[in-house]
Design a protein around this motif. Structure first.
Motif, PDB file in Angstrom:
ATOM      1  N   GLU A   1      -2.240   4.631 -14.138  1.00 41.85           N
ATOM      2  CA  GLU A   1      -1.543   5.521 -13.316  1.00 41.85           C
ATOM      3  C   GLU A   1      -0.834   4.608 -11.947  1.00 41.85           C
ATOM      4  O   GLU A   1      -1.420   4.095 -11.451  1.00 41.85           O
ATOM      5  CB  GLU A   1      -2.335   6.762 -12.619  1.00 41.85           C
ATOM      6  CG  GLU A   1      -1.473   7.749 -11.837  1.00 41.85           C
ATOM      7  CD  GLU A   1      -2.233   8.969 -10.951  1.00 41.85           C
ATOM      8  OE1 GLU A   1      -3.294   9.373 -11.644  1.00 41.85           O
ATOM      9  OE2 GLU A   1      -2.288   8.835  -9.781  1.00 41.85           O
TER      10      GLU A   1
ATOM     11  N   THR B   1     -10.575   2.659 -10.373  1.00 42.34           N
ATOM     12  CA  THR B   1     -11.454   3.716 -11.233  1.00 42.34           C
ATOM     13  C   THR B   1     -11.219   3.424 -12.607  1.00 42.34           C
ATOM     14  O   THR B   1     -10.078   2.900 -12.999  1.00 42.34           O
ATOM     15  CB  THR B   1     -11.338   5.087 -10.855  1.00 42.34           C
ATOM     16  OG1 THR B   1      -9.778   5.353 -10.694  1.00 42.34           O
ATOM     17  CG2 THR B   1     -11.767   5.414  -9.282  1.00 42.34           C
TER      18      THR B   1
ATOM     19  N   PRO C   1       2.161   4.805  -8.672  1.00 49.29           N
ATOM     20  CA  PRO C   1       2.900   5.729  -7.621  1.00 49.29           C
ATOM     21  C   PRO C   1       3.823   6.570  -8.498  1.00 49.29           C
ATOM     22  O   PRO C   1       4.498   5.944  -9.358  1.00 49.29           O
ATOM     23  CB  PRO C   1       3.536   4.836  -6.548  1.00 49.29           C
ATOM     24  CG  PRO C   1       2.825   3.618  -6.485  1.00 49.29           C
ATOM     25  CD  PRO C   1       2.327   3.504  -8.176  1.00 49.29           C
TER      26      PRO C   1
ATOM     27  N   GLU D   1       0.829  -1.229  -0.036  1.00 48.71           N
ATOM     28  CA  GLU D   1      -0.169   0.022   0.014  1.00 48.71           C
ATOM     29  C   GLU D   1       0.778   1.128  -0.018  1.00 48.71           C
ATOM     30  O   GLU D   1       1.522   1.585   0.986  1.00 48.71           O
ATOM     31  CB  GLU D   1      -1.092  -0.018   1.239  1.00 48.71           C
ATOM     32  CG  GLU D   1      -2.024  -1.090   1.152  1.00 48.71           C
ATOM     33  CD  GLU D   1      -3.136  -1.108   2.193  1.00 48.71           C
ATOM     34  OE1 GLU D   1      -2.732  -0.348   3.107  1.00 48.71           O
ATOM     35  OE2 GLU D   1      -3.647  -2.315   2.287  1.00 48.71           O
TER      36      GLU D   1
ATOM     37  N   GLY E   1       0.105   5.200  -0.647  1.00 50.84           N
ATOM     38  CA  GLY E   1      -0.769   6.154  -1.025  1.00 50.84           C
ATOM     39  C   GLY E   1      -1.978   5.760  -1.325  1.00 50.84           C
ATOM     40  O   GLY E   1      -2.671   4.878  -0.762  1.00 50.84           O
ATOM     41  N   GLU E   2      -2.456   5.965  -2.652  1.00 49.58           N
ATOM     42  CA  GLU E   2      -3.691   5.422  -3.337  1.00 49.58           C
ATOM     43  C   GLU E   2      -3.553   4.085  -3.896  1.00 49.58           C
ATOM     44  O   GLU E   2      -4.637   3.593  -4.237  1.00 49.58           O
ATOM     45  CB  GLU E   2      -4.462   6.366  -4.038  1.00 49.58           C
ATOM     46  CG  GLU E   2      -4.606   7.980  -3.788  1.00 49.58           C
ATOM     47  CD  GLU E   2      -5.005   8.848  -4.613  1.00 49.58           C
ATOM     48  OE1 GLU E   2      -4.777   8.780  -5.930  1.00 49.58           O
ATOM     49  OE2 GLU E   2      -5.820   9.944  -4.386  1.00 49.58           O
ATOM     50  N   HIS E   3      -2.386   3.886  -3.848  1.00 47.39           N
ATOM     51  CA  HIS E   3      -1.917   2.432  -4.602  1.00 47.39           C
ATOM     52  C   HIS E   3      -1.755   1.429  -3.763  1.00 47.39           C
ATOM     53  O   HIS E   3      -1.388   1.515  -2.641  1.00 47.39           O
ATOM     54  CB  HIS E   3      -0.863   2.852  -5.727  1.00 47.39           C
ATOM     55  CG  HIS E   3      -0.934   3.910  -6.579  1.00 47.39           C
ATOM     56  ND1 HIS E   3      -1.005   5.001  -6.366  1.00 47.39           N
ATOM     57  CD2 HIS E   3      -1.353   3.714  -7.871  1.00 47.39           C
ATOM     58  CE1 HIS E   3      -1.118   5.729  -7.469  1.00 47.39           C
ATOM     59  NE2 HIS E   3      -1.384   4.977  -8.303  1.00 47.39           N
ATOM     60  N   LYS E   4      -2.166   0.369  -4.499  1.00 49.69           N
ATOM     61  CA  LYS E   4      -2.171  -1.102  -3.824  1.00 49.69           C
ATOM     62  C   LYS E   4      -1.236  -1.914  -4.982  1.00 49.69           C
ATOM     63  O   LYS E   4      -1.831  -2.516  -5.687  1.00 49.69           O
ATOM     64  CB  LYS E   4      -3.236  -1.634  -3.218  1.00 49.69           C
ATOM     65  CG  LYS E   4      -2.859  -2.877  -2.248  1.00 49.69           C
ATOM     66  CD  LYS E   4      -4.321  -3.175  -1.713  1.00 49.69           C
ATOM     67  CE  LYS E   4      -4.163  -4.299  -0.736  1.00 49.69           C
ATOM     68  NZ  LYS E   4      -5.636  -4.855  -0.341  1.00 49.69           N
TER      69      LYS E   4
ATOM     70  N   LEU F   1      -4.878   0.765  -8.010  1.00 51.37           N
ATOM     71  CA  LEU F   1      -5.342   1.608  -7.104  1.00 51.37           C
ATOM     72  C   LEU F   1      -6.340   0.921  -6.125  1.00 51.37           C
ATOM     73  O   LEU F   1      -6.927  -0.067  -6.413  1.00 51.37           O
ATOM     74  CB  LEU F   1      -6.408   2.596  -7.618  1.00 51.37           C
ATOM     75  CG  LEU F   1      -5.929   3.674  -8.808  1.00 51.37           C
ATOM     76  CD1 LEU F   1      -7.022   4.350  -9.402  1.00 51.37           C
ATOM     77  CD2 LEU F   1      -5.105   4.828  -7.793  1.00 51.37           C
ATOM     78  N   GLN F   2      -6.190   1.427  -4.909  1.00 51.13           N
ATOM     79  CA  GLN F   2      -7.089   0.662  -3.768  1.00 51.13           C
ATOM     80  C   GLN F   2      -8.685   0.723  -4.026  1.00 51.13           C
ATOM     81  O   GLN F   2      -9.144  -0.187  -3.474  1.00 51.13           O
ATOM     82  CB  GLN F   2      -6.501   1.266  -2.406  1.00 51.13           C
ATOM     83  CG  GLN F   2      -5.150   1.384  -2.041  1.00 51.13           C
ATOM     84  CD  GLN F   2      -4.971   1.256  -0.586  1.00 51.13           C
ATOM     85  OE1 GLN F   2      -5.563   0.941   0.395  1.00 51.13           O
ATOM     86  NE2 GLN F   2      -3.838   1.876  -0.054  1.00 51.13           N
ATOM     87  N   HIS F   3      -8.857   1.918  -4.567  1.00 49.66           N
ATOM     88  CA  HIS F   3     -10.327   2.037  -5.027  1.00 49.66           C
ATOM     89  C   HIS F   3     -10.424   2.211  -6.542  1.00 49.66           C
ATOM     90  O   HIS F   3     -10.308   3.208  -7.014  1.00 49.66           O
ATOM     91  CB  HIS F   3     -11.148   3.044  -4.415  1.00 49.66           C
ATOM     92  CG  HIS F   3     -10.958   3.081  -2.789  1.00 49.66           C
ATOM     93  ND1 HIS F   3     -11.744   2.174  -2.060  1.00 49.66           N
ATOM     94  CD2 HIS F   3     -10.109   3.833  -2.009  1.00 49.66           C
ATOM     95  CE1 HIS F   3     -11.236   2.352  -0.656  1.00 49.66           C
ATOM     96  NE2 HIS F   3     -10.316   3.493  -0.705  1.00 49.66           N
TER      97      HIS F   3
END
Lengths: 683, 318
Positions: free
Chosen positions: A296, A252, A298, A131, A133-136, A248-250
């Motif tokens: 996208e 899109t 990190p 994990e 930031g917004e990424h996993k 992304l963790q969520h």
């Protein structure tokens, strides 16, 4: 010493050259003296024996008729239910659906009560990830060993080509349904391009994107995305939706921006994206174009690019600008981690020869016609493009083929029939009587074209190859639709009495599983809400048989209130018609409708509509998901078919025997070329 | 874990910053050098290009009966020999030989004293030093070699990177106009493509974003000249339609020495006109031996082999 080595090498070089030249030619000569067996199977999805017979009698299918005259024609028993993934899986395994575990297009997961999934393949979610930031980010290597998302083939059983692979027989398979992701070849003798079941880049089975000035709000419409387009002067920007960024963790959706330039006066437009440009006149289609969706990552990692291919169709420039974009297919020149062929680079080899070609399992965009994005003529044109591309692939396949098995699949006979077949004088769901007749002629012309394809193969190979031409099921008009769940609700099996859906939260009130005893799901399936199997099951195992008999009897008694016709021809109990390791996962009952009837559109995904029976008002005006006995497929061969009552499961053993490989005992069928007496003596 | 994450991200950010700084510096230096070189190199390239094109055309005309790859191989052999000549004249062979001998000696030492850690490290240090010296001494001959090689690459590129349109094939023509013309609105700038029996113009020029794009259909074989009427001026662009091997000129642009070097066939567009460049989207050459991008590999491999084989004759070490 150096000079000596040089002399030896100089002396050996001519010998090596001779060996290189002569050994292969000797081997070729040896091969030529003992020709290896050839089996060619052409799969025409949905080719109907009644129509074939009628056209052969009228002299319109001369090449198929030649086979008939030689005793090589029979209706081919299909599967219960006669749906393509079920039927082709039975063809592949030579066994009933209880062995391969595909019983419908759509299955439900009883551990989640009624979560739907595509029966032939399933995408699993990834596990773990770094994990940031917004990424996993999944780190798949030791010591992390995170699991990235995977697509798994859910078809059970052993495909017949595995036995050929073991025996060293070359196998070439093009566009076969129910084999995505393609099963691996242990010995490398199998080349397979997956067909029906391969998703588009959005993960579905074909999502077109349509941009127009008269669209007011963006919406998703069963198989398509409709998006408004606003010009500033003669320039507009549109966003082509791509796959989800799963890092992304969520997650899109990714996008590619396209600039659209409309000619100030003429009916032409230009589309620019990622350094590429296409200019189209009104009414023109582009070639396949590459689009790259950027995932996208990190900041410290380079972004990942996922390529896809699509075609643009400029429908109208003024007054209402309309642009259609085909579903974004996996790029065959760079499948970006998606395995759509076996071996993985087989699809790339094909693309190097043919250029970009569509890879999605469903290529004819019937949804665009159903949603009125296309009119009939536009759909036909698109379907013709698909067929032309398929024929190029067909030429490629035959140019490469020497011996062993060649299987080639045509979808046009099925998908075009769904939209254009109408062989009665009754009122067509959406067309005038004149148009219905005109477009039914499209099917006849298509059969004649396919007859030509078969004729070329027969002329090319004659008796040097065993040629089988087959279909998985037949066809009939789809006039009236039956909502199983509404019927179950009206008969008190689905509760509450005002229930509107089993799973769709947008249609409330939802089902009350604590009171519901049976439910319909998929095109032919009916399930008991069984204790211990379904998450919220209420029917005890002891009551199951009684309930199944009761529902079966009631279904067989259903009459159409319009003309009093029986709706259901047969209700099959899965424990009676299926056997094998996966039989227990089947629906409890399979509903076999009469010709003219089918499960309603809304019932397949568990919706409950107002009326039990209603007119089919879709351009999808023909179907085959009815009683298996009423829509058999077809089998033609250049050798006499001696089996009295051939069925789909007989084709695999026939192929194996023709190639000198003994069919395994797990296969339930018998060779088409042995009479029943011979077969019983042999087995 | 979170702390480790923060540290890793910090390190990554620092690396990114350094990378961006180096790239920015390189771009600035590049622009500065370009600005200095442009007034000198543009006229020089414009002078050399037609002469070189005529010579190479002559050679390829003589080779016409032979297979297509022969021309490429011939030029690759010449490039190999030329490289050796340049090396012979421009390199410090004594220093290069010394560096090569140092590398060889230290590799031998590494083999003999592999159990001696100090010797191993010292040898590795010396090898690294010798490699650095070798690179330094290679720089001058390589820089000199680039002078004849770049125009040669341009000449081979227009023959092997793209192929002519086949009769019946479609393609697009892009015309990029100057920002001043774009500012006036392309609608005001009357641009038409004169009718030519060699091609069918399938779409009108669709303007937008400083660019006009036509789609054409090639009808007749030959080396044609398309005429674009841009306001009162006429701008010409060569179009080649052929089933065989021929050189093409995908882009005609205003003076810019790098573009001129790589697109050497047509003269630069007039500086005073509104058109910045015209580009024809020719298909790539499809061959594993001499096709698009592979021709560079062919050139490199053959010229290197020639250089290696003829090295003793030229008395060159590298």
């Amino acid at each position: 010493m150096k000079r000596f080595r040089f002399t030896v090498v100089s002396a050996l070089l001519p010998l090596v050259a001779c060996a290189l030249v002569f050994v292969p030619s000797c081997a070729r000569e040896q091969q030529a003296s003992s020709p290896k067996p050839k089996v060619i199977v052409i799969g025409f999805d949905g080719m109907d024996p009644r129509l074939c017979k009628r056209l052969m009698d009228a002299g319109q299918l001369p090449n198929l008729d030649r086979m008939r005259q030689a005793g090589g024609f029979k209706p081919l028993g299909t599967t219960i239910p006669p749906q393509s993934p079920v039927a082709w899986a039975s063809f592949i395994t030579g066994a009933n659906p209880g062995v391969h575990g595909i019983f419908d297009f759509i299955h439900r997961d009883p551990t989640k009560q009624c979560a739907p999934y595509y029966a032939a393949a399933e995408t699993t979610e990834g596990e773990g990830g770094w994990e940031v930031g917004e990424h996993k980010i999944p780190l798949t290597f030791w010591p992390f060993n995170h699991e990235p998302p995977k697509t798994l083939l859910r078809r059970g059983g052993t495909p017949f080509w595995d036995y050929l692979d073991n025996a060293g027989v070359p196998v070439w398979i093009y566009d076969i349904p129910a084999n995505y992701p393609p099963s691996p070849s242990k010995h490398g003798h199998v080349h397979c391009l997956a067909g029906m079941g391969v998703p588009d880049l959005l993960g579905g089975y074909g999502t077109y994107q349509f941009f127009s000035e008269d669209t007011l709000v963006s919406k998703s419409e069963g198989g398509g995305l409709r998006t408004p387009l606003v010009f500033s002067g003669d320039r507009a920007t549109i966003r082509l939706v791509g796959p989800e960024n799963t890092v992304l963790q969520h997650p899109t959706a990714t996008h590619v921006e396209l600039e659209v330039f409309r000619h100030p006066t003429d009916a032409a437009a230009r589309i620019d994206w990622q350094g590429r440009t296409v200019v189209l006149n009104e009414g023109e289609w582009s070639d396949w174009q590459r689009v790259e969706f950027e995932m996208e990552m990190p900041q410290f990692l380079p972004n990942r690019s996922v390529p896809g291919i699509c075609r643009f169709y400029l429908q109208e420039v003024r007054p209402n600008f309309r642009l259609y974009v085909t579903p974004i297919n996996i790029d065959p020149t760079d499948p970006a981690g998606q395995k759509i062929s076996e071996p993985k680079d087989f699809v790339t080899e094909i693309a190097e020869e043919l250029g970009p070609f569509p890879t999605a399992g469903f290529q004819e965009d019937h949804k665009a016609l159903s949603n009125r994005v296309f009119d009939d003529a536009e759909y036909k044109r698109q379907a013709d493009y698909v067929l032309t591309e398929r024929l190029s692939l067909h030429d490629f396949a035959f140019d490469r083929y020497d011996d062993g098995l060649l299987f080639f699949y045509f979808s046009s006979t099925d998908v075009q029939a769904h939209m254009f077949w109408w062989d009665s004088d009754e009122k067509h769901p959406v067309r005038s009587a004149e148009d219905a007749k005109k477009y039914n002629q499209v099917i006849i012309d298509l059969y004649r074209q396919m007859d030509g394809v078969v004729g070329e193969i027969v002329d090319r190979y004659g008796d040097d190859a065993t040629i089988l031409v087959m279909s998985d099921h037949g066809f009939c008009n789809f006039r009236r639709q039956f909502n199983v769940n509404t019927w179950l609700r009206e008969n008190g099996y689905v509760k509450p009495d005002d229930c509107r859906s089993l799973i769709n939260p947008a249609r409330r009130p939802l089902v009350d599983w604590r009171q519901t005893r049976a439910y319909g799901f998929g095109l032919n399936g009916l399930y008991i809400n069984l204790q211990g199997r379904e998450k919220f099951g209420i029917v005890a195992e002891a009551d199951r048989d009684t309930l199944l008999d009761e529902i079966s009897d009631k279904l067989l008694a259903v009459r159409d209130p319009v003309d009093g016709q029986p709706v259901v021809a047969t209700v099959y109990r899965s424990d009676e018609v299926y056997s094998g390791p996966l039989a227990s996962t089947a629906p409890d009952l399979i509903i076999g409708y009469h010709r003219g009837y089918r499960a309603s559109w809304s019932t397949t995904l568990g919706n409950v509509s107002k009326s039990v029976l209603s007119d089919n008002k879709s351009a999808w005006s023909a179907d085959h998901c009815i009683a298996a006995e009423q829509v058999p497929g077809v089998i033609f061969s250049n050798k006499p078919i001696r089996k009295l009552d051939p069925s789909l499961i007989d084709v695999a053993p026939t192929i194996l025997e023709s190639l000198g490989v003994a069919p395994p005992s797990s296969m339930e069928g018998r060779s088409l070329f042995s009479s029943d007496a011979e077969a019983s003596a042999k087995y | 874990m979170e702390r480790l994450n923060t540290i890793l991200i910090g390190i990554a950010d620092a690396v990114l910053w350094c990378r961006d700084a180096v790239v920015s510096l390189a771009v600035m230096v590049g622009h500065a050098l370009d600005a200095i070189a442009e007034p000198v190199l543009s006229p020089l390239v414009a002078f050399v290009n037609p002469i070189l094109t005529s010579i190479v055309d002559g050679v390829f005309a003589a080779l016409a009966p032979l297979p297509v790859w022969c021309g490429l191989t011939l030029f690759s052999v010449l490039a190999g020999l030329l490289s050796l000549g340049v090396f012979r004249l421009c390199s410090n062979q004594v220093a290069i030989s010394r560096a090569l001998d140092d590398i060889k000696a230290n590799l031998l030492a590494l083999k003999l004293y592999k159990d001696e850690l100090r010797v191993t490290f010292r040898c590795q240090y010396r090898i690294a030093g010798a490699i650095a010296r070798l690179q330094w001494h290679m720089f001058r001959p390589v820089a000199v070699m680039l002078l004849p090689m770049l125009p040669l690459l341009g000449q081979l590129g227009v023959r092997y990177q793209w192929r002519p349109l086949h009769p019946g094939e479609q393609t697009q023509i892009d015309m990029i106009v100057d920002e001043s013309a774009e500012g006036q609105g392309l609608g005001g700038l009357q641009v038409t493509l004169e009718a030519d029996p060699a091609v069918t113009v399938e779409t009108p020029a669709v303007p937008g974003d400083g660019k006009l794009v036509w789609r054409i259909h090639a009808d007749r074989t030959g080396r044609h000249v398309l005429k674009f009427h841009v306001g009162d001026a006429i701008v010409e662009k060569e179009l080649v339609v052929s089933d065989g091997f021929a050189r093409v000129s995908p882009t005609r642009a205003k003076t810019d020495w790098t573009t001129q070097l790589l697109q050497p066939v047509e003269p630069a567009l007039p500086e005073t006109g509104s058109v910045r460049s015209i580009h024809i989207d020719y298909p790539s050459v499809d061959s594993w031996v001499y096709g698009s991008d592979y021709w560079i590999v062919h050139l490199f491999v053959v010229s290197m082999l020639v250089a290696l084989v003829f090295r003793p004759i030229f008395g060159v070490r590298f």
